[in-house]
Design a protein around this motif. Sequence first.
Motif, PDB file in Angstrom:
ATOM      1  N   LEU A 122      -7.803  95.596 100.284  1.00  0.00           N
ATOM      2  CA  LEU A 122      -8.077  96.141  98.898  1.00  0.00           C
ATOM      3  C   LEU A 122      -8.204  97.718  98.937  1.00  0.00           C
ATOM      4  O   LEU A 122      -9.086  98.075  99.804  1.00  0.00           O
TER       5      LEU A 122
ATOM      6  N   SER B  39       0.100  97.141 100.121  1.00  0.00           N
ATOM      7  CA  SER B  39       0.461  95.964 101.071  1.00  0.00           C
ATOM      8  C   SER B  39       0.969  94.638 100.050  1.00  0.00           C
ATOM      9  O   SER B  39       1.336  93.955 100.671  1.00  0.00           O
ATOM     10  N   ASP B  40       0.938  94.959  98.730  1.00  0.00           N
ATOM     11  CA  ASP B  40       1.404  94.008  98.192  1.00  0.00           C
ATOM     12  C   ASP B  40       2.921  93.890  97.587  1.00  0.00           C
ATOM     13  O   ASP B  40       3.273  93.151  96.810  1.00  0.00           O
TER      14      ASP B  40
ATOM     15  N   GLY C  32      -8.304 101.264 102.477  1.00  0.00           N
ATOM     16  CA  GLY C  32      -7.362 100.182 102.198  1.00  0.00           C
ATOM     17  C   GLY C  32      -6.172 100.635 101.606  1.00  0.00           C
ATOM     18  O   GLY C  32      -5.924 101.766 101.567  1.00  0.00           O
TER      19      GLY C  32
ATOM     20  N   SER D 142      -5.175  89.735 109.653  1.00  0.00           N
ATOM     21  CA  SER D 142      -5.683  89.501 108.226  1.00  0.00           C
ATOM     22  C   SER D 142      -5.164  90.630 107.324  1.00  0.00           C
ATOM     23  O   SER D 142      -4.340  91.656 107.492  1.00  0.00           O
ATOM     24  N   SER D 143      -4.772  90.242 105.958  1.00  0.00           N
ATOM     25  CA  SER D 143      -4.229  90.930 104.866  1.00  0.00           C
ATOM     26  C   SER D 143      -5.053  91.241 103.737  1.00  0.00           C
ATOM     27  O   SER D 143      -4.364  91.528 102.619  1.00  0.00           O
ATOM     28  N   ASP D 144      -6.292  91.548 103.886  1.00  0.00           N
ATOM     29  CA  ASP D 144      -7.136  91.926 102.906  1.00  0.00           C
ATOM     30  C   ASP D 144      -7.241  93.405 103.177  1.00  0.00           C
ATOM     31  O   ASP D 144      -8.044  93.748 104.044  1.00  0.00           O
TER      32      ASP D 144
ATOM     33  N   SER E  72      -3.041  99.745  98.719  1.00  0.00           N
ATOM     34  CA  SER E  72      -2.798  98.555  97.471  1.00  0.00           C
ATOM     35  C   SER E  72      -1.198  98.360  97.718  1.00  0.00           C
ATOM     36  O   SER E  72      -0.608  97.339  97.365  1.00  0.00           O
TER      37      SER E  72
ATOM     38  N   TYR F   7      -0.240  94.624 107.643  1.00  0.00           N
ATOM     39  CA  TYR F   7      -1.649  93.934 108.148  1.00  0.00           C
ATOM     40  C   TYR F   7      -2.714  94.487 108.939  1.00  0.00           C
ATOM     41  O   TYR F   7      -2.414  95.550 109.344  1.00  0.00           O
ATOM     42  N   ARG F   8      -3.729  93.938 108.762  1.00  0.00           N
ATOM     43  CA  ARG F   8      -4.936  94.672 109.533  1.00  0.00           C
ATOM     44  C   ARG F   8      -4.540  94.512 111.061  1.00  0.00           C
ATOM     45  O   ARG F   8      -3.570  93.496 111.349  1.00  0.00           O
TER      46      ARG F   8
END
Length: 602
Positions: free
Chosen positions: A328, A351-352, A347, A324-326, A349, A319-320
């Motif tokens: 990108l 993270s997914d 960023g 938050s979990s944006d 990727s 996470y940030r």
Amino acid sequence: MNHHQPPIADHGLIGDLQTAALVSTGGAIDWFCCPRFDSPSVFGALLDPRGGHCRIRPVREPYTSRQFYFPGTAVLITRFMTRLGTGEVIDFMRPVTGGRTDGGHRLIRLVRCVRGTVEFAMEVVPRFDYARSPHTTTVTEDGVLFDSEDSALTLHAVREPGDPPPLHAHVIEGGVYGSVLLKTGQARGFALESDGGEPRAIRVAEIEQAFDDTVRFWRDWLNHSTYRGRWREMVDRSAITLKLLTYAPTGAMVAAPTTSLPEQIGGERNWDYRYAWVRDASLSVSSLLALGFTDEAVAFARWLRERHLCGDGRLKIMYRVDGSSDLLEESLAHWSGYRGSVPVRIGNSASDQLQLDVYGELLDTVYQADKRGAEVGHEGWKALTDLLDWLAANWDQPDDGIWETREGKADFTYGRLMSWVAFDRGVRLATAHGLPCALDSWRDERDRVYDQIWEYGWSSLKQAFVQRYGSVSLDASLLRMADVGFITPHDPSWLATLAGIENELVTDSLVYRYDPSASPDGLRGDEGTFSLCTFGYVTALARAGYPEKARLVFEKMLTYANHVGLYAEEIGPNGEQLGNFPQAFTHLGLIDAALTLDRAIG
């Protein structure tokens, strides 16, 4: 003005528990993101000569420089020895603790002459938003205001009444350049403040008070450490480094303060580590707990509890710092990278990805905290039961693995191992405190995972536990098998695995994560040895009954630390530090290895 990119290890770290800066031995701040770790950079010369920097150094060459930390603190001092005198630059950020996140991040650079006379050149060249956002530069008698569309940086001059302005204010392409001549005992400098408003003159006495306050903060914090072993200086420095990587308002901890420092010079293995990985943060908190620091565990547990689980009930792997979990992932095509290593990524990727091991690291940290008196509250336990119930239904599937390869999912043994840990620690917590849960289900799943690892994770052909089911490749992540209690450290199967890792992944005591040629990871090129794994090797050897061998590996590894005791992620063939810097993984590994060795040697 060209700005040379020094070696990665040629830096010290300062920070205020919300962001951090790297300062080179040449007196340059060439990496600084503001106001948070994961904010766009203001000084980014480490990744591109045009990325912005803040440099203080003697005008006249030749000079030599030395750098050290003020003992027991995160205050960094760079000393310059010239033909006519000796000067020093004292760099620090006053910690911003508690929940405050509003502006006011202040980076202080105090310049002193301690012998003779020294003339210092000063350059302040901000480049906002990864050098994508233009800014205006307004010079006043009391400092400079750098103002861009989304953020601003104020330079407050440190001087006494009647002193001339410190930078003589000539502006080139939005940067400010100047010099100051100092005699023995004189001090000048400046404070860079985010959203600091109009520049104002700051008296030297005010800076000295901020210095005293910062020193007191770090020493008071370090006094909570219970470590009194053989390697106290290195362990203390590693603890301070982990604390510097903590985002105080939420308790999150970043994996490193940098992005895209390469695992191979000129290669593509360049990632953004300025985020909070559940795994890295859990392990870091466990290491701090082992030293007696409990506040960090409580704050981290609160941060985790507040994370919104994905729609399907699982935890994201990172996470940030604000939760938050944006994340990108994009590339900064206008930047040339560290010594030509592209792409420069911001960023992440990964993270997914599905990484099953994070549940085990998290539950083990909660368990360790519980043993030290930081017990789980009602809401925390509810969140943990949700996670374990999800894991009970989902552990038996391929995942992306701990190393975030881009090759696709597989049945990684380490993911299964840490799933076993998750169930085991959940069962222990529930039974110790009589907490409500699906206890029989958790026990059943724990035992199923255990049996499966022995059936498919053990290779009779290789006579070792292997990276993934059905392969014969080894993986250094499995050095933790005995450490987490899955197998006893003297079990013949474990000793055979340790010997296999030593034979295939160890080179002069340094440990590779895995062999990319035997286990393709979807990326071109090679990487260095992985410093966390080397310290994990020390811990495994010490537990397996080889304390002298472990100590030699540990002492060798200490020779790879930089001049102020910091480590990046990896070490290249020539001993150069590679990857993001400094790396939480490496420093938590050092702490764990030192603690285990102290116990083993007696």
